[in-house]
Design an enzyme around this catalytic site. Structure first.
Site, PDB file in Angstrom:
ATOM      1  N   HIS A 157       0.839  -1.190   0.000  1.00  0.00           N
ATOM      2  CA  HIS A 157       0.000   0.000   0.000  1.00  0.00           C
ATOM      3  C   HIS A 157       0.881   1.250   0.000  1.00  0.00           C
ATOM      4  O   HIS A 157       2.092   1.182   0.201  1.00  0.00           O
ATOM      5  CB  HIS A 157      -0.910   0.029   1.220  1.00  0.00           C
ATOM      6  CG  HIS A 157      -2.062  -0.912   1.143  1.00  0.00           C
ATOM      7  ND1 HIS A 157      -1.968  -2.227   1.538  1.00  0.00           N
ATOM      8  CD2 HIS A 157      -3.337  -0.737   0.703  1.00  0.00           C
ATOM      9  CE1 HIS A 157      -3.136  -2.828   1.351  1.00  0.00           C
ATOM     10  NE2 HIS A 157      -3.983  -1.950   0.852  1.00  0.00           N
ATOM     11  N   LYS A 161      -0.340   4.691   4.670  1.00  0.00           N
ATOM     12  CA  LYS A 161      -1.208   3.741   5.374  1.00  0.00           C
ATOM     13  C   LYS A 161      -0.615   3.423   6.739  1.00  0.00           C
ATOM     14  O   LYS A 161       0.577   3.135   6.867  1.00  0.00           O
ATOM     15  CB  LYS A 161      -1.396   2.459   4.553  1.00  0.00           C
ATOM     16  CG  LYS A 161      -2.403   1.499   5.179  1.00  0.00           C
ATOM     17  CD  LYS A 161      -2.809   0.405   4.211  1.00  0.00           C
ATOM     18  CE  LYS A 161      -3.788  -0.569   4.834  1.00  0.00           C
ATOM     19  NZ  LYS A 161      -5.037   0.107   5.258  1.00  0.00           N
TER      20      LYS A 161
END
Length: 268
Positions: A157, A161
């Protein structure tokens, strides 16, 4: 039936803006409100303008109590603490609460389950149709293959995040554990560092990568003797999560109180 009035929580964020654009583009619903934390520079701004659209005549507020009593549902991709508080308000207002937030503690989940006794809540680690199909396939493959196939879940990600493993990874791990008829809590391996010894039979491993602006990539690996099976999903646009969330809200309208998943929404 009149259009469903839906508010976006965390409306100024990237996901919040994507949710607003999707609401405007989806028949049967309307963007009826937006919420941000007190002190946010977005307070008072038009939710449409902030999302790059024409003005909608809907100002972003920092007052959830007023907002929740004037809408039919809320879309929530915020933070665990905020989501738990919002679930309590949604339960009091008896409105639909769609949750895309991840990183909950066991205590948080207990509070969400309590709120779901009074309002329909749709909670998913990932709202995309593709990922939910991937979870269904993961359970099926895990059930079909023997214990000689090791299961590893790899995800990447964007650099912002905060939680790891991702909610999607945990959802895929739960699907694999369900297929194997084991407890994920007992079989998951989250970290490996130093001399960890040989891999235990039956473990489900997780690895998390973070960097750049990656929207989301997940791979479930079944590694056996002489062969390997890999199931993967790559997200390139946050719009897939927004479309799933709006679909979930429309599906949940009129449903009995309860804690639902995207598998329920998609009939999986």
């Amino acid at each position: 039936m009149s259009d469903m009035r839906i508010a976006v929580l965390g409306a100024a964020g990237r996901m919040g803006q994507a949710l607003t654009r999707t609401l405007v583009a989806t028949p049967g619903c309307t963007a009826a409100g937006g919420l941000e934390a007190a002190g946010s520079p977005a307070i008072g701004q038009d939710i449409g303008t902030l999302a790059g659209l024409d003005p909608l005549g809907v100002a972003i507020t920092d007052d959830p109590l007023h907002l929740f009593t004037h809408v039919d549902g809320v879309l929530d991709f915020t933070s665990p603490a905020a989501t738990v508080a919002f679930a309590g308000l949604a339960a009091q207002a008896r409105i639909v609460h769609v949750i895309g937030t991840t990183g909950f503690s066991d205590d948080d989940l207990t509070k969400l389950e309590a709120a779901a006794r009074h309002a329909p809540i749709v909670k998913a680690g990932n709202m995309s149709m593709g990922v939910n199909l991937l979870a269904a396939l993961t359970a099926q493959v895990a059930a079909s293959l023997g214990p000689e196939f090791d299961i590893e879940i790899l995800e990447m990600h964007h650099r912002h995040k905060r939680d790891a493993p991702s909610g999607t990874s945990l959802m895929l791990g739960a699907a694999a554990a369900r297929g194997r008829e084991v407890s994920l809590a007992e079989r998951s391996v989250r970290t490996r560092d130093g001399d960890t010894g040989p891999r235990r039979d039956g473990d489900i491993g997780f690895a998390a990568l973070r960097g750049g602006d990656v929207v989301g990539e997940h791979k479930v690996i079944f590694a056996g003797p002489g062969e390997r099976i890999e199931l993967a999903h790559i997200a390139t646009d946050r719009g897939i999560f927004a479309r799933g969330a709006v679909t979930a809200a429309l599906w949940a309208r009129g449903k009995a109180p309860g804690l639902y998943s995207m598998a329920d929404v998609l009939g999986l």
